[in-house]
Motif scaffolding. Structure first.
Motif, PDB file in Angstrom:
ATOM      1  N   GLY A 282       0.780  -1.227   0.000  1.00 12.16           N
ATOM      2  CA  GLY A 282       0.000   0.000   0.000  1.00 12.16           C
ATOM      3  C   GLY A 282       0.810   1.275   0.000  1.00 12.16           C
ATOM      4  N   LYS A 283       2.135   1.151  -0.106  1.00 13.74           N
ATOM      5  CA  LYS A 283       2.986   2.346  -0.091  1.00 13.74           C
ATOM      6  C   LYS A 283       3.800   2.440  -1.362  1.00 13.74           C
ATOM      7  N   GLU A 284       4.342   3.615  -1.605  1.00 14.04           N
ATOM      8  CA  GLU A 284       5.190   3.819  -2.762  1.00 14.04           C
ATOM      9  C   GLU A 284       6.579   3.241  -2.511  1.00 14.04           C
ATOM     10  N   ARG A 285       7.263   2.936  -3.601  1.00 14.02           N
ATOM     11  CA  ARG A 285       8.636   2.469  -3.497  1.00 14.02           C
ATOM     12  C   ARG A 285       9.500   3.616  -2.972  1.00 14.02           C
ATOM     13  N   ALA A 286      10.327   3.321  -1.970  1.00 17.00           N
ATOM     14  CA  ALA A 286      11.100   4.364  -1.304  1.00 17.00           C
ATOM     15  C   ALA A 286      12.589   4.025  -1.284  1.00 17.00           C
ATOM     16  N   PHE A 287      13.389   4.999  -1.565  1.00 19.18           N
ATOM     17  CA  PHE A 287      14.844   4.846  -1.491  1.00 19.18           C
ATOM     18  C   PHE A 287      15.264   4.705  -0.033  1.00 19.18           C
ATOM     19  N   ILE A 288      16.204   3.780   0.252  1.00 25.58           N
ATOM     20  CA  ILE A 288      16.680   3.640   1.618  1.00 25.58           C
ATOM     21  C   ILE A 288      18.196   3.730   1.746  1.00 25.58           C
ATOM     22  N   ALA A 289      18.938   3.333   0.719  1.00 22.32           N
ATOM     23  CA  ALA A 289      20.395   3.354   0.841  1.00 22.32           C
ATOM     24  C   ALA A 289      21.024   3.388  -0.542  1.00 22.32           C
ATOM     25  N   GLY A 290      22.188   4.036  -0.627  1.00 20.66           N
ATOM     26  CA  GLY A 290      22.907   4.098  -1.884  1.00 20.66           C
ATOM     27  C   GLY A 290      24.400   4.054  -1.651  1.00 20.66           C
ATOM     28  N   ILE A 291      25.112   3.733  -2.715  1.00 20.57           N
ATOM     29  CA  ILE A 291      26.566   3.686  -2.621  1.00 20.57           C
ATOM     30  C   ILE A 291      27.145   4.110  -3.964  1.00 20.57           C
ATOM     31  N   THR A 292      28.204   4.893  -3.910  1.00 18.38           N
ATOM     32  CA  THR A 292      28.807   5.398  -5.130  1.00 18.38           C
ATOM     33  C   THR A 292      29.594   4.305  -5.847  1.00 18.38           C
ATOM     34  N   TRP A 293      30.007   4.624  -7.048  1.00 16.11           N
ATOM     35  CA  TRP A 293      30.755   3.648  -7.834  1.00 16.11           C
ATOM     36  C   TRP A 293      31.996   3.173  -7.101  1.00 16.11           C
ATOM     37  N   SER A 294      32.700   4.090  -6.434  1.00 16.17           N
ATOM     38  CA  SER A 294      33.928   3.728  -5.728  1.00 16.17           C
ATOM     39  C   SER A 294      33.659   2.881  -4.490  1.00 16.17           C
ATOM     40  N   GLY A 295      32.449   2.975  -3.976  1.00 21.72           N
ATOM     41  CA  GLY A 295      32.124   2.217  -2.769  1.00 21.72           C
ATOM     42  C   GLY A 295      32.510   2.921  -1.481  1.00 21.72           C
ATOM     43  N   GLY A 296      33.086   4.097  -1.585  1.00 19.57           N
ATOM     44  CA  GLY A 296      33.576   4.759  -0.395  1.00 19.57           C
ATOM     45  C   GLY A 296      32.598   5.730   0.237  1.00 19.57           C
ATOM     46  N   ASN A 297      31.437   5.889  -0.327  1.00 24.67           N
ATOM     47  CA  ASN A 297      30.496   6.903   0.164  1.00 24.67           C
ATOM     48  C   ASN A 297      29.075   6.367   0.243  1.00 24.67           C
ATOM     49  N   PRO A 298      28.805   5.524   1.221  1.00 27.51           N
ATOM     50  CA  PRO A 298      27.421   5.068   1.391  1.00 27.51           C
ATOM     51  C   PRO A 298      26.550   6.170   1.985  1.00 27.51           C
ATOM     52  N   TYR A 299      25.263   6.132   1.685  1.00 25.89           N
ATOM     53  CA  TYR A 299      24.355   7.128   2.243  1.00 25.89           C
ATOM     54  C   TYR A 299      23.006   6.451   2.464  1.00 25.89           C
ATOM     55  N   TYR A 300      22.278   6.955   3.463  1.00 27.54           N
ATOM     56  CA  TYR A 300      21.086   6.287   3.943  1.00 27.54           C
ATOM     57  C   TYR A 300      19.970   7.280   4.229  1.00 27.54           C
ATOM     58  N   LYS A 301      18.746   6.761   4.164  1.00 28.34           N
ATOM     59  CA  LYS A 301      17.601   7.520   4.646  1.00 28.34           C
ATOM     60  C   LYS A 301      17.421   7.228   6.141  1.00 28.34           C
ATOM     61  N   ASP A 302      16.765   8.169   6.808  1.00 29.13           N
ATOM     62  CA  ASP A 302      16.660   8.086   8.267  1.00 29.13           C
ATOM     63  C   ASP A 302      16.058   6.786   8.810  1.00 29.13           C
ATOM     64  N   PRO A 303      15.018   6.210   8.179  1.00 28.90           N
ATOM     65  CA  PRO A 303      14.418   5.009   8.784  1.00 28.90           C
ATOM     66  C   PRO A 303      15.375   3.838   8.956  1.00 28.90           C
ATOM     67  N   VAL A 304      16.467   3.815   8.195  1.00 29.21           N
ATOM     68  CA  VAL A 304      17.374   2.675   8.274  1.00 29.21           C
ATOM     69  C   VAL A 304      18.757   3.059   8.765  1.00 29.21           C
ATOM     70  N   LYS A 305      18.987   4.347   8.940  1.00 24.19           N
ATOM     71  CA  LYS A 305      20.313   4.816   9.346  1.00 24.19           C
ATOM     72  C   LYS A 305      20.688   4.215  10.696  1.00 24.19           C
ATOM     73  N   GLY A 306      21.893   3.669  10.764  1.00 18.92           N
ATOM     74  CA  GLY A 306      22.362   3.057  11.995  1.00 18.92           C
ATOM     75  C   GLY A 306      22.014   1.588  12.135  1.00 18.92           C
ATOM     76  N   ARG A 307      21.112   1.092  11.292  1.00 24.86           N
ATOM     77  CA  ARG A 307      20.727  -0.327  11.356  1.00 24.86           C
ATOM     78  C   ARG A 307      21.122  -1.084  10.094  1.00 24.86           C
ATOM     79  N   PHE A 308      21.092  -0.415   8.958  1.00 28.06           N
ATOM     80  CA  PHE A 308      21.401  -1.048   7.674  1.00 28.06           C
ATOM     81  C   PHE A 308      22.766  -0.562   7.183  1.00 28.06           C
TER      82      PHE A 308
END
Length: 122
Positions: free
Chosen positions: A41-67
């Protein structure tokens, strides 16, 4: 053309962990990668990403610190380690590839996997 195949989904109890994998094949280089999820019942939501180099992961708040997102470039594989899962994490999880450096919006991703179900129960 890039093909993405996710694996590692399943059922787990609250507080448990799962690791999702996304393996890419085809013409795959210099792609940033991301994980999305879509709950019923919800829209698809971005939660985490990583750059090509792999050195810069980034997260959305609902998963930050857990994923944790990571990538193994020689293996063309991206992982999503999910710890301390809760009921709100129940969703179909999708990986996606982008030619943009730091994508986070749905429209910035060019290729998508078929999705893998994660179900968290109490």
């Amino acid at each position: 053309q890039v093909q993405l195949v996710e694996s590692g989904g399943g059922s787990v109890q609250v507080g448990g962990s799962l690791r999702l994998s996304c393996t890419a094949s085809g013409t795959f280089s210099n792609n940033a990668m991301g994980w999305f999820r879509q709950a019923p019942g919800k829209e698809r939501a971005f939660i985490a990403g990583i750059t090509w180099s792999g050195g810069n992961p980034y997260y959305k708040d609902p998963v930050k610190g857990r994923f944790t997102i990571s990538r193994d470039k020689p293996m063309n594989t991206v992982y999503l380690q999910m710890n301390n899962l809760n009921l709100e994490d129940t969703a179909v999880y999708y990986c996606a590839a982008s030619s943009r450096p730091i994508p986070s919006f749905h429209w910035e991703f060019d290729y998508w996997g078929q999705g893998t179900q994660v179900t968290v129960s109490s």
